[in-house]
Design a protein around this motif. Structure first.
Motif, PDB file in Angstrom:
ATOM      1  N   MET A   1      -0.849   9.024  -3.583  1.00 13.45           N
ATOM      2  CA  MET A   1      -1.264   9.979  -4.601  1.00 13.45           C
ATOM      3  C   MET A   1      -1.673   9.240  -5.870  1.00 13.45           C
ATOM      4  O   MET A   1      -0.981   8.331  -6.319  1.00 13.45           O
ATOM      5  CB  MET A   1      -0.121  10.942  -4.916  1.00 13.45           C
ATOM      6  N   THR A   2      -2.811   9.614  -6.421  1.00  9.10           N
ATOM      7  CA  THR A   2      -3.293   8.985  -7.639  1.00  9.10           C
ATOM      8  C   THR A   2      -2.474   9.435  -8.834  1.00  9.10           C
ATOM      9  O   THR A   2      -2.191  10.618  -9.002  1.00  9.10           O
ATOM     10  CB  THR A   2      -4.775   9.334  -7.881  1.00  9.10           C
ATOM     11  N   VAL A   3      -2.078   8.479  -9.659  1.00 12.93           N
ATOM     12  CA  VAL A   3      -1.339   8.809 -10.875  1.00 12.93           C
ATOM     13  C   VAL A   3      -2.279   8.719 -12.069  1.00 12.93           C
ATOM     14  O   VAL A   3      -3.289   8.011 -12.039  1.00 12.93           O
ATOM     15  CB  VAL A   3      -0.127   7.880 -11.069  1.00 12.93           C
ATOM     16  N   ASN A   4      -1.931   9.448 -13.123  1.00 12.91           N
ATOM     17  CA  ASN A   4      -2.833   9.560 -14.257  1.00 12.91           C
ATOM     18  C   ASN A   4      -2.101   9.289 -15.570  1.00 12.91           C
ATOM     19  O   ASN A   4      -1.019   9.830 -15.815  1.00 12.91           O
ATOM     20  CB  ASN A   4      -3.439  10.966 -14.298  1.00 12.91           C
ATOM     21  N   LEU A   5      -2.708   8.455 -16.386  1.00  9.56           N
ATOM     22  CA  LEU A   5      -2.236   8.194 -17.737  1.00  9.56           C
ATOM     23  C   LEU A   5      -3.126   8.959 -18.713  1.00  9.56           C
ATOM     24  O   LEU A   5      -4.351   8.877 -18.644  1.00  9.56           O
ATOM     25  CB  LEU A   5      -2.315   6.702 -18.056  1.00  9.56           C
ATOM     26  N   PHE A   6      -2.508   9.713 -19.621  1.00  6.68           N
ATOM     27  CA  PHE A   6      -3.260  10.354 -20.693  1.00  6.68           C
ATOM     28  C   PHE A   6      -3.017   9.584 -21.975  1.00  6.68           C
ATOM     29  O   PHE A   6      -1.877   9.344 -22.364  1.00  6.68           O
ATOM     30  CB  PHE A   6      -2.833  11.810 -20.891  1.00  6.68           C
ATOM     31  N   ARG A   7      -4.101   9.199 -22.632  1.00  5.17           N
ATOM     32  CA  ARG A   7      -4.004   8.459 -23.892  1.00  5.17           C
ATOM     33  C   ARG A   7      -4.745   9.205 -24.991  1.00  5.17           C
ATOM     34  O   ARG A   7      -5.907   9.584 -24.817  1.00  5.17           O
ATOM     35  CB  ARG A   7      -4.580   7.057 -23.746  1.00  5.17           C
ATOM     36  N   VAL A  83      -3.978  21.486 -23.031  1.00  3.69           N
ATOM     37  CA  VAL A  83      -2.702  21.622 -22.327  1.00  3.69           C
ATOM     38  C   VAL A  83      -2.796  20.998 -20.933  1.00  3.69           C
ATOM     39  O   VAL A  83      -1.885  20.280 -20.494  1.00  3.69           O
ATOM     40  CB  VAL A  83      -2.281  23.100 -22.237  1.00  3.69           C
ATOM     41  N   SER A  84      -3.899  21.248 -20.253  1.00  2.00           N
ATOM     42  CA  SER A  84      -4.077  20.704 -18.901  1.00  2.00           C
ATOM     43  C   SER A  84      -4.056  19.180 -18.909  1.00  2.00           C
ATOM     44  O   SER A  84      -3.501  18.552 -17.999  1.00  2.00           O
ATOM     45  CB  SER A  84      -5.396  21.194 -18.307  1.00  2.00           C
ATOM     46  N   GLU A  85      -4.650  18.562 -19.932  1.00  2.00           N
ATOM     47  CA  GLU A  85      -4.648  17.103 -20.008  1.00  2.00           C
ATOM     48  C   GLU A  85      -3.225  16.557 -20.034  1.00  2.00           C
ATOM     49  O   GLU A  85      -2.944  15.509 -19.435  1.00  2.00           O
ATOM     50  CB  GLU A  85      -5.414  16.651 -21.255  1.00  2.00           C
ATOM     51  N   LYS A 108      -2.543  16.816 -36.127  1.00  2.86           N
ATOM     52  CA  LYS A 108      -1.922  18.110 -36.374  1.00  2.86           C
ATOM     53  C   LYS A 108      -2.752  19.243 -35.768  1.00  2.86           C
ATOM     54  O   LYS A 108      -2.207  20.190 -35.189  1.00  2.86           O
ATOM     55  CB  LYS A 108      -1.749  18.329 -37.879  1.00  2.86           C
ATOM     56  N   ALA A 109      -4.069  19.150 -35.877  1.00  4.07           N
ATOM     57  CA  ALA A 109      -4.939  20.170 -35.281  1.00  4.07           C
ATOM     58  C   ALA A 109      -4.760  20.203 -33.770  1.00  4.07           C
ATOM     59  O   ALA A 109      -4.731  21.281 -33.151  1.00  4.07           O
ATOM     60  CB  ALA A 109      -6.396  19.894 -35.640  1.00  4.07           C
ATOM     61  N   TRP A 110      -4.607  19.021 -33.174  1.00  3.48           N
ATOM     62  CA  TRP A 110      -4.410  18.939 -31.722  1.00  3.48           C
ATOM     63  C   TRP A 110      -3.070  19.558 -31.329  1.00  3.48           C
ATOM     64  O   TRP A 110      -2.992  20.346 -30.382  1.00  3.48           O
ATOM     65  CB  TRP A 110      -4.484  17.474 -31.297  1.00  3.48           C
ATOM     66  N   VAL A 111      -2.013  19.219 -32.065  1.00  2.35           N
ATOM     67  CA  VAL A 111      -0.697  19.790 -31.784  1.00  2.35           C
ATOM     68  C   VAL A 111      -0.747  21.311 -31.870  1.00  2.35           C
ATOM     69  O   VAL A 111      -0.233  22.025 -30.999  1.00  2.35           O
ATOM     70  CB  VAL A 111       0.367  19.232 -32.756  1.00  2.35           C
ATOM     71  N   ASP A 112      -1.354  21.827 -32.923  1.00  3.92           N
ATOM     72  CA  ASP A 112      -1.409  23.280 -33.098  1.00  3.92           C
ATOM     73  C   ASP A 112      -2.138  23.956 -31.943  1.00  3.92           C
ATOM     74  O   ASP A 112      -1.709  25.024 -31.470  1.00  3.92           O
ATOM     75  CB  ASP A 112      -2.107  23.617 -34.419  1.00  3.92           C
ATOM     76  N   LEU A 113      -3.210  23.348 -31.475  1.00  4.32           N
ATOM     77  CA  LEU A 113      -3.953  23.937 -30.358  1.00  4.32           C
ATOM     78  C   LEU A 113      -3.164  23.857 -29.052  1.00  4.32           C
ATOM     79  O   LEU A 113      -3.187  24.790 -28.247  1.00  4.32           O
ATOM     80  CB  LEU A 113      -5.313  23.260 -30.201  1.00  4.32           C
ATOM     81  N   VAL A 114      -2.459  22.746 -28.836  1.00  4.37           N
ATOM     82  CA  VAL A 114      -1.629  22.634 -27.628  1.00  4.37           C
ATOM     83  C   VAL A 114      -0.539  23.707 -27.645  1.00  4.37           C
ATOM     84  O   VAL A 114      -0.296  24.382 -26.631  1.00  4.37           O
ATOM     85  CB  VAL A 114      -1.004  21.229 -27.510  1.00  4.37           C
ATOM     86  N   VAL A 124       5.772  20.988 -22.409  1.00  4.68           N
ATOM     87  CA  VAL A 124       4.601  20.530 -21.661  1.00  4.68           C
ATOM     88  C   VAL A 124       4.719  19.084 -21.168  1.00  4.68           C
ATOM     89  O   VAL A 124       3.999  18.685 -20.256  1.00  4.68           O
ATOM     90  CB  VAL A 124       3.306  20.682 -22.488  1.00  4.68           C
ATOM     91  N   LEU A 125       5.627  18.300 -21.760  1.00  7.80           N
ATOM     92  CA  LEU A 125       5.787  16.907 -21.334  1.00  7.80           C
ATOM     93  C   LEU A 125       7.186  16.642 -20.767  1.00  7.80           C
ATOM     94  O   LEU A 125       7.630  15.500 -20.741  1.00  7.80           O
ATOM     95  CB  LEU A 125       5.533  15.964 -22.519  1.00  7.80           C
ATOM     96  N   LYS A 126       7.835  17.671 -20.271  1.00 13.27           N
ATOM     97  CA  LYS A 126       9.219  17.524 -19.828  1.00 13.27           C
ATOM     98  C   LYS A 126       9.355  16.412 -18.789  1.00 13.27           C
ATOM     99  O   LYS A 126       8.749  16.435 -17.720  1.00 13.27           O
ATOM    100  CB  LYS A 126       9.724  18.834 -19.238  1.00 13.27           C
TER     101      LYS A 126
END
Length: 209
Positions: A1-7, A83-85, A108-114, A124-126
């Motif tokens: 299974m392919t694993v994914n890193l989000f940066r 959120v999906s990312e 902060k804008a990104w956090v608010d949208l998430v 979301v990152l549990k």
């Protein structure tokens, strides 16, 4: 299974970014351990989110679906994509510099949208290994003239570690401006030590994740 890193990067300084340097070190370790893995990137400094997206997504929640504007629908779609990312990631790197004694407006804008897209209590990152690389131009530790002025790091830890429940590793580097700022010459050696220690911590953060 392919694993994914989000940066995610939030610096406005491009290749000169101190926080991105730490993220590069953490990413290199992860890629070395997962040569078949994929890396998803989002750079908020180079490609900021629309300034009105959070307001549009939030007001859309109080608007009947058939009465939403095109802007509201686009904002909701953007929030869902952010959120999906995160939810599709097996590991995460967040490179977030300290600006004007607080959190980057881009981040902060990104956090608010998430939070709008996932809900205020959705972890979301549990359990996801997450490196939070943050850099500060001056010194804000105990005994310094500006002790207590860091209004960024506690917020970042609260959101990422407690609200989103990430398996969080904080990599924090202070005194990034010591080498180039008049009046900070006496701090150059200490700054160099912090630089080396932060790079080492960044390289080790995802060594087993």
């Amino acid at each position: 299974m392919t694993v994914n890193l989000f940066r995610l990067d939030a610096s406005i300084l491009g290749a000169a970014s101190a926080s991105s340097e730490l993220a590069d070190a953490a990413e290199a370790t992860w890629v070395s351990a997962h040569p078949q893995g994929t890396v998803t990137r989002r750079h908020l400094g180079a490609d900021p989110l629309p300034s009105d997206a959070w307001a549009l997504a939030t007001t859309a929640g109080f608007t009947p679906e058939d009465q939403r504007t095109e802007g509201q629908r686009e904002a909701l779609a953007l929030a869902a994509a952010l959120v999906s990312e995160l939810k599709e990631a097996d590991a995460v790197i967040l490179a977030v510099p300290f600006y004007n004694f607080g959190v980057s407006q881009h981040f902060k804008a990104w956090v608010d949208l998430v939070i709008t897209g996932a809900g205020p209590t959705d972890p979301v990152l549990k359990g996801i290994p997450t490196v939070l690389a943050t850099t500060l131009g001056g010194g804000y530790g105990p005994g310094t003239p500006r002790e207590g002025w860091d209004h960024s790091t506690p917020y970042l830890q609260r959101i990422v570690g407690e609200v989103w429940q990430a398996e969080l590793t904080l990599v924090r580097r202070e005194l990034t401006l010591a080498a180039s700022t008049p009046g900070m010459e006496a701090l150059k050696d200490l700054a160099a030590e912090q630089h080396t220690a932060a790079l080492t911590a960044a390289r080790e953060a995802l060594a087993t994740g």
